[in-house]
Design a protein around this motif. Structure first.
Motif, PDB file in Angstrom:
ATOM      1  N   TYR A  87      36.024 -19.354  24.970  1.00  9.50           N
ATOM      2  CA  TYR A  87      35.820 -18.290  26.280  1.00  9.50           C
ATOM      3  C   TYR A  87      37.063 -17.496  26.144  1.00  9.50           C
ATOM      4  O   TYR A  87      38.226 -17.806  26.075  1.00  9.50           O
ATOM      5  N   ASN A  88      36.778 -15.988  26.637  1.00  4.74           N
ATOM      6  CA  ASN A  88      37.912 -15.366  26.843  1.00  4.74           C
ATOM      7  C   ASN A  88      37.576 -14.382  27.900  1.00  4.74           C
ATOM      8  O   ASN A  88      36.209 -14.368  28.302  1.00  4.74           O
ATOM      9  N   SER A  89      38.375 -13.272  28.205  1.00  3.19           N
ATOM     10  CA  SER A  89      37.827 -12.336  29.314  1.00  3.19           C
ATOM     11  C   SER A  89      38.339 -10.863  28.748  1.00  3.19           C
ATOM     12  O   SER A  89      39.324 -10.778  28.035  1.00  3.19           O
ATOM     13  N   LYS A  90      37.781  -9.968  29.509  1.00  6.18           N
ATOM     14  CA  LYS A  90      37.936  -8.599  28.877  1.00  6.18           C
ATOM     15  C   LYS A  90      37.826  -7.576  29.753  1.00  6.18           C
ATOM     16  O   LYS A  90      36.700  -7.702  30.921  1.00  6.18           O
ATOM     17  N   VAL A 125      34.792 -18.229  37.001  1.00  8.28           N
ATOM     18  CA  VAL A 125      34.973 -18.476  35.713  1.00  8.28           C
ATOM     19  C   VAL A 125      34.935 -19.894  35.335  1.00  8.28           C
ATOM     20  O   VAL A 125      34.377 -20.476  34.278  1.00  8.28           O
ATOM     21  N   ARG A 126      35.898 -20.609  35.950  1.00  5.89           N
ATOM     22  CA  ARG A 126      36.007 -22.117  36.255  1.00  5.89           C
ATOM     23  C   ARG A 126      34.528 -22.700  35.974  1.00  5.89           C
ATOM     24  O   ARG A 126      34.022 -23.700  35.356  1.00  5.89           O
ATOM     25  N   GLN A 158      41.880 -14.763  32.412  1.00  6.03           N
ATOM     26  CA  GLN A 158      42.458 -15.548  31.214  1.00  6.03           C
ATOM     27  C   GLN A 158      42.854 -17.124  31.399  1.00  6.03           C
ATOM     28  O   GLN A 158      42.635 -17.846  30.775  1.00  6.03           O
ATOM     29  N   LYS A 159      43.559 -17.063  32.618  1.00 10.18           N
ATOM     30  CA  LYS A 159      44.013 -18.503  32.883  1.00 10.18           C
ATOM     31  C   LYS A 159      42.993 -19.359  33.319  1.00 10.18           C
ATOM     32  O   LYS A 159      42.861 -20.366  32.877  1.00 10.18           O
TER      33      LYS A 159
END
Ligand code: BES
Ligand code: MN
Ligand code: ZN
Length: 495
Positions: free
Chosen positions: A3-6, A122-123, A167-168
């Motif tokens: 997983y990542n974010s953008k 996100v979690r 991101q965290k």
């Protein structure tokens, strides 16, 4: 899954599949409106056809939408807007994932619904997706592999300022999911593979190449020297030697007191001479899920490099009937010196835990949490939703309760009043190992409380939450999310 974010305009994102949420009554998000405009109003026109309702987890896949770089757009139902929360988002993705897995897609992009802080979204999204992609096919001779397995998901935000927290959230969610997966795998393994010796090997494997994790395994002869008469009495009826697995994670300051996690690692519980009925006895391979949650939580500590000291202690044994096994009425002497009359050999969890808890004193722990599939009575009390919590310290109990809420891995506290203690009276020893049918979960904790007087202690009874029965039989990985959240919060890695 990774997983990542953008931070990128949703219309320009090149991805095989872009997921965008829509509520019931077609209330949508900023991301949806942007995509709709770019598509010349196509998305709204499709919604007006009335096929898509927006119920939680509902999906509609669209291809080659003009004006949008993504190859597919998936409309994802998010339920009623007024009831929406991070939990709904996770649930929607959990329900939608099987459909996504069917498609020939290796990676996804997910638009976040409008929210001040996407951290929780996100979690929960990661928890939902991971719950749905999990498979346990280690023991199948043939497994159907998808052409292109789903490997990667990116969370898309239109606000650069959110990126760091997202991101965290990805890192935290990922580590918790990986820890829970380890716990599930260990739990799902059958008793003939996942023996105490196997668990000890897995502890060494976890520590391989890790500077911050030290593993020590005590053998039966070591336990004899320590006087662990209760633990050894349980394993006497088994051909598999018991192990006391000790895992010391040193991420915190030197000399700062560790949190100790003590997990029941009963790799198969037949009940012993007080043998269980045959019905669903296979599920007693899950009687080591408390221990497995300690492994999973330590794996998450390693992955997140948490600045905290943690000691994991897992007493591992089988409980089987045998000529050498405990007999009802036998009296054993625990490491603490207290004697126990074993009135029911099926109440073995407390016998292996009491010596492990006494052993834990040597680490001078800041707090001790034991985790155990300890009593069927806990399923009667709380069902399969909440784990039972009992503690000798109110602040610790509150801390655990809050961590459970934050991680969607909830507990509910039961009292540990002295009134219950006398149910453990024995005519022949310092205490009996059972307290009768009434309040079986509490009297089990009362038994343990006699070995935890020198530290702050909480007990989690996970009999109802560690696995699910029926068609979807399988370990849940609980309470790895709660325990990891508890530790992250203790060392201020999350708020
Ligand atoms: N591992 C079981 C508890 C259990 C049973 C968990 C069923 C989940 C589902 C434990 O060792 C046990 O057998 N407990 C007994 C205690 C009783 C003899 C006082 C129980 O709950 O019946
Ligand atoms: Mn038992
Ligand atoms: Zn048991």
């Amino acid at each position: 899954m990774k997983y990542n974010s953008k931070h990128v305009p949703v219309t320009d994102l090149k991805t095989p599949c872009l997921i965008v949420g829509v509520h019931e009554r077609h209330r949508a998000s900023t991301a949806f409106d942007t995509l709709d405009q770019a598509s010349g109003g196509l998305l709204r026109r499709i919604l007006r056809k009335g096929d898509f309702h927006g119920r939680t987890g509902e999906t509609l896949m669209l291809y080659q939408v003009e004006g949008i770089a993504a190859a597919r757009i998936v409309l994802l139902g998010l339920g009623r807007q007024k009831d929406f929360s991070a939990l709904t988002f996770g649930e929607a993705l959990r329900k939608a994932t099987p459909a996504l897995k069917q498609a020939n897609i290796g990676s996804l992009a997910i638009c976040l619904p409008d929210d001040e802080d996407g951290y929780a979204l996100v979690r929960e999204a990661i928890a939902g997706i991971e719950a749905a992609v999990y498979r346990f096919d280690e023991c199948k001779s043939e497994v159907e592999k998808p052409r292109k397995p789903l490997r990667q998901a990116t969370f898309v935000t239109d606000d650069r300022r959110h990126l760091k927290r997202l991101q965290k959230a990805c890192a935290h969610g990922q580590a918790i999911a990986n820890g829970a997966r380890l716990a599930r795998d260990l739990g799902n393994l059958p008793g003939n593979i996942c023996t105490p010796t196997y668990l000890a090997e897995q502890a060494h494997k976890l520590a391989r190449g890790q500077r911050k994790l030290k593993v020590t395994v005590l053998e039966e002869k070591d336990m004899e020297k320590l006087g662990m008469g209760a633990l050894l009495s349980v394993s006497r009826g088994s051909r598999q030697p018991a192990k006391l697995i000790v895992m010391e994670y040193r991420g915190g300051k030197r000399g700062s007191k560790p949190v100790a996690l003590v997990g029941k690692g009963l790799t198969f519980d037949a009940g012993g001479i007080s043998i269980k009925p045959a019905q669903a006895m296979d599920e007693m391979k899950y009687d080591m899920c408390g221990g497995a949650s300690v492994f999973g939580t330590l794996a998450a500590c390693l992955e997140l490099d948490l600045p905290i000291n943690v000691v994991g202690v897992v007493p591992a044994s089988e409980n089987l009937p045998d000529g050498n096994a405990n007999k009802p009425g036998d009296i054993v002497t625990t490491m603490s010196g207290q004697t126990v009359e074993v009135l029911n050999t099926d109440a073995e969890g407390r016998l292996i835990l009491c010596d492990a808890l006494t052993y834990t004193e040597r680490f001078e722990p800041a707090a001790v949490i034991d985790i155990a599939t300890l009593t069927g009575a806990c399923i009667i009390a709380l069902g399969h939703h909440a784990s039972g919590l009992m503690a000798n310290d109110d602040r610790l109990a509150e801390e655990i309760t809050r961590a459970g809420e934050a991680a969607n891995d909830r507990v509910w506290r039961l009292p540990l009043w002295d009134d219950y203690q006398k149910q453990l009276d024995s005519n022949f020893a310092d205490m009996a190992n059972i307290g009768g049918r009434a309040a079986g979960t509490i009297t089990a904790a009362c038994f343990l409380s006699r070995f935890t007087k020198s530290f702050k202690w909480a007990h989690l009874d996970i009999a109802g939450t560690a696995w699910v029965s029926g068609n979807d039989k399988g370990a849940t990985g609980r309470p790895v999310p709660l325990l990891t959240q508890f530790l992250m919060k203790r060392c201020k890695v999350t708020d």
